[in-house]
Each structure stands twice: as C-alpha cells, then as structure tokens.
Design a protein around this motif. Structure first.
Motif, PDB file in Angstrom:
ATOM      1  N   ASN A   1     -43.658  58.254 -45.612  1.00 46.91           N
ATOM      2  CA  ASN A   1     -43.036  57.428 -45.429  1.00 46.91           C
ATOM      3  C   ASN A   1     -41.894  57.601 -44.125  1.00 46.91           C
ATOM      4  OD1 ASN A   1     -44.388  55.746 -47.005  1.00 46.91           O
ATOM      5  ND2 ASN A   1     -41.734  55.548 -48.415  1.00 46.91           N
TER       6      ASN A   1
ATOM      7  N   LYS B   1     -47.747  55.431 -52.305  1.00 43.80           N
ATOM      8  CA  LYS B   1     -48.286  55.142 -51.072  1.00 43.80           C
ATOM      9  C   LYS B   1     -48.769  54.831 -50.432  1.00 43.80           C
ATOM     10  CE  LYS B   1     -47.439  56.358 -45.838  1.00 43.80           C
ATOM     11  NZ  LYS B   1     -46.428  55.551 -45.996  1.00 43.80           N
TER      12      LYS B   1
ATOM     13  N   CYS C   1     -49.073  52.570 -44.759  1.00 43.44           N
ATOM     14  CA  CYS C   1     -48.121  53.242 -43.799  1.00 43.44           C
ATOM     15  C   CYS C   1     -47.189  52.512 -43.302  1.00 43.44           C
ATOM     16  CB  CYS C   1     -49.264  54.102 -42.252  1.00 43.44           C
ATOM     17  SG  CYS C   1     -49.218  51.987 -40.962  1.00 43.44           S
ATOM     18  N   GLY C   2     -46.934  51.754 -42.951  1.00 43.84           N
ATOM     19  CA  GLY C   2     -45.854  50.572 -42.850  1.00 43.84           C
ATOM     20  C   GLY C   2     -45.784  50.183 -41.695  1.00 43.84           C
TER      21      GLY C   2
ATOM     22  N   CYS D   1     -44.831  58.768 -41.198  1.00 38.70           N
ATOM     23  CA  CYS D   1     -45.849  57.702 -40.882  1.00 38.70           C
ATOM     24  C   CYS D   1     -44.030  56.309 -39.850  1.00 38.70           C
ATOM     25  CB  CYS D   1     -45.952  56.656 -42.109  1.00 38.70           C
ATOM     26  SG  CYS D   1     -47.498  57.100 -42.819  1.00 38.70           S
ATOM     27  N   ARG D   2     -43.031  56.519 -39.801  1.00 40.43           N
ATOM     28  CA  ARG D   2     -42.269  55.831 -39.145  1.00 40.43           C
ATOM     29  C   ARG D   2     -42.592  56.434 -37.534  1.00 40.43           C
ATOM     30  NH1 ARG D   2     -38.198  52.081 -39.314  1.00 40.43           N
ATOM     31  NH2 ARG D   2     -36.538  52.400 -37.724  1.00 40.43           N
TER      32      ARG D   2
END
Length: 252
Positions: free
Chosen positions: A134, A241, A244-245, A137-138
C-alpha cells in the motif's frame, strides 16, 4: 442549467472548495443522463462539452487498454494520455505503450513518475512492494497522479464491472475524494464486447495477454490468472489488497 455549467459552478477556488455532496450529485446526474448511450457519444460530450480542455485519460496500457484508446482517438487525439511510470512495470508494458501511442497518434502522452525524494526516503532499496504494498502504491501511483491531475477537472479510466467483485457497481460517472469527476466509459462492457472490439478494429494485444495475464500492473505484484478466477485475481495475489489506491474512494 447544462451539466457543463453545473460542473463549472463547482470548480474550486482558494476561498470556496468544492462540496463533496454537490460533486457527487453532479456525478449522479451525469451517470443517469448517459445511461444507454454509445461510447462514442459519451466520449465526444465529455471531451468537448462537459470538460473541454480539462479532461485526461489515465491508461495502464494493460490487456484491454487499446479499446478506450481507440475510441478516444476518434474523438480527439490531443486529449492528454497519462501513464504512471512506477519504475516496476514489465518491459512488455512499456513497449506496448509506445506501440499504442504511435498507432493512435496521441499528441500529448505524459509519463508520470514518483517523486525522487519520496523514493529516497521511503523506498531506497526498491523493495517496499514486498514489505508494504500500500505504501509502495502510494508513493509510486497515488501521489504522482494527484500532482498530475491538478490542471484537470476529470479523467477517463478503463475500469469495467466484470473485472472483479469489488468493481461490480462501477457507474459511468463518479466523484473522487480529490474533487474530480471520474468517467468510466467501459464500465458496462463485457469480456466478449472487449474482444469483439479487438477483432473488429484489429487492435494489437498486450504481449503478455496470451501468456495468461488478464490484468497487468507492476511486475513484482502481478501473476498469471488461473481458470475461474476474477480478471484481477493476479494483482497482489496473497495480500489483503485489490486496488492500488487511486480508486479506493469509489462510492455509488
């Protein structure tokens, strides 16, 4: 009031930020208005009437990307095409991106990269994906896209309802937490419709499609899909998950 005028009224200013409630209502009105219309009409209106000069296409250049790129090229080749270059893509994806941009003749293809300072501080060894996907991806997708989207009011995505159980309620238009409108012109398309478009328009397939990759992201976090699995089952397999966000704010 036209939708374009309504959207214009919702644009933020330093003294008057966009109301999330108003933006969601605008998205709902747009979604209702464009139900059942051909993709060509939706794209034409989004580019030239609803968000003139203020909309971009975000493309992953994955296995189905050629379809929306084809249709958008028929409308306006000057629409900016954004690609999040995370530094972790398959080489085949980068090659495919160049092939499609050249084929369709887009004149404003932008490669969006993560901030070097963020990488140095949070992922100096390039292995953050294995420890905290996470967070990876951020810094490699979410934050770069936020910066790249600042000049725009809206963006096209290639998401479809059939791709995963978490995407089954995707509308044509939705509001994002960042105060933008996301347009999902292929939301209701089926796998057969996608493959029909590839055949009808003689679109090139992603080089990895024939090897069992139904959905393709960064190389370390993507595997082949097994029979009976969702199209996105190969993304972050074994981890808690599914996105990707950049689409976690979706609300119907």
């Amino acid at each position: 009031m036209t939708f374009a005028a309504a959207i214009q009224d919702l644009q933020p200013s330093p003294a008057s930020p966009v109301s999330p409630v108003d933006l969601k209502e605008t998205a709902r009105q747009l979604d209702a208005a464009y139900q059942g219309l051909p993709i060509e009409a939706l794209l034409e209106d989004a580019v030239h009437k609803l968000f003139p000069g203020k909309i971009a296409l975000l493309s992953s250049f994955g296995t189905e990307a050629a379809v929306v790129l084809h249709y958008l090229a028929q409308v306006d080749k000057s629409v900016p095409v954004l690609f999040l270059e995370t530094g972790k893509h398959f080489m085949e994806t980068l090659m495919y991106r160049d092939i499609l941009i050249d084929r369709f003749g887009f004149t404003d293809a932008r490669e969006i990269k993560p901030d070097a300072a963020d990488l140095a501080a949070q992922d100096p060894n390039g292995d953050l994906w294995s420890k905290d996907p996470n967070a990876c991806c951020r810094i490699r997708k979410v934050l770069p896209l936020d910066r790249a989207m600042q000049p725009f009011d809206a963006w096209f995505t290639g998401r479809k309802r059939f791709q995963a159980s978490t995407r089954q309620a995707i509308p044509l238009f939705e509001a994002s937490a960042e105060g933008k409108i996301k347009v999902n012109p292929l939301a209701y398309w089926t796998p057969d419709m996608i493959q029909d478009a590839f055949k009808r328009f003689k679109l090139p397939q992603h080089p990895l499609f024939g090897e069992g990759y139904a959905s393709i992201g960064c190389q370390p976090c993507t595997r082949r899909v097994e029979a009976g699995e969702d199209a996105r089952a190969g993304r972050w397999a074994g981890k808690d998950k599914t996105e990707c966000g950049i689409h976690l704010d979706f609300q119907i």
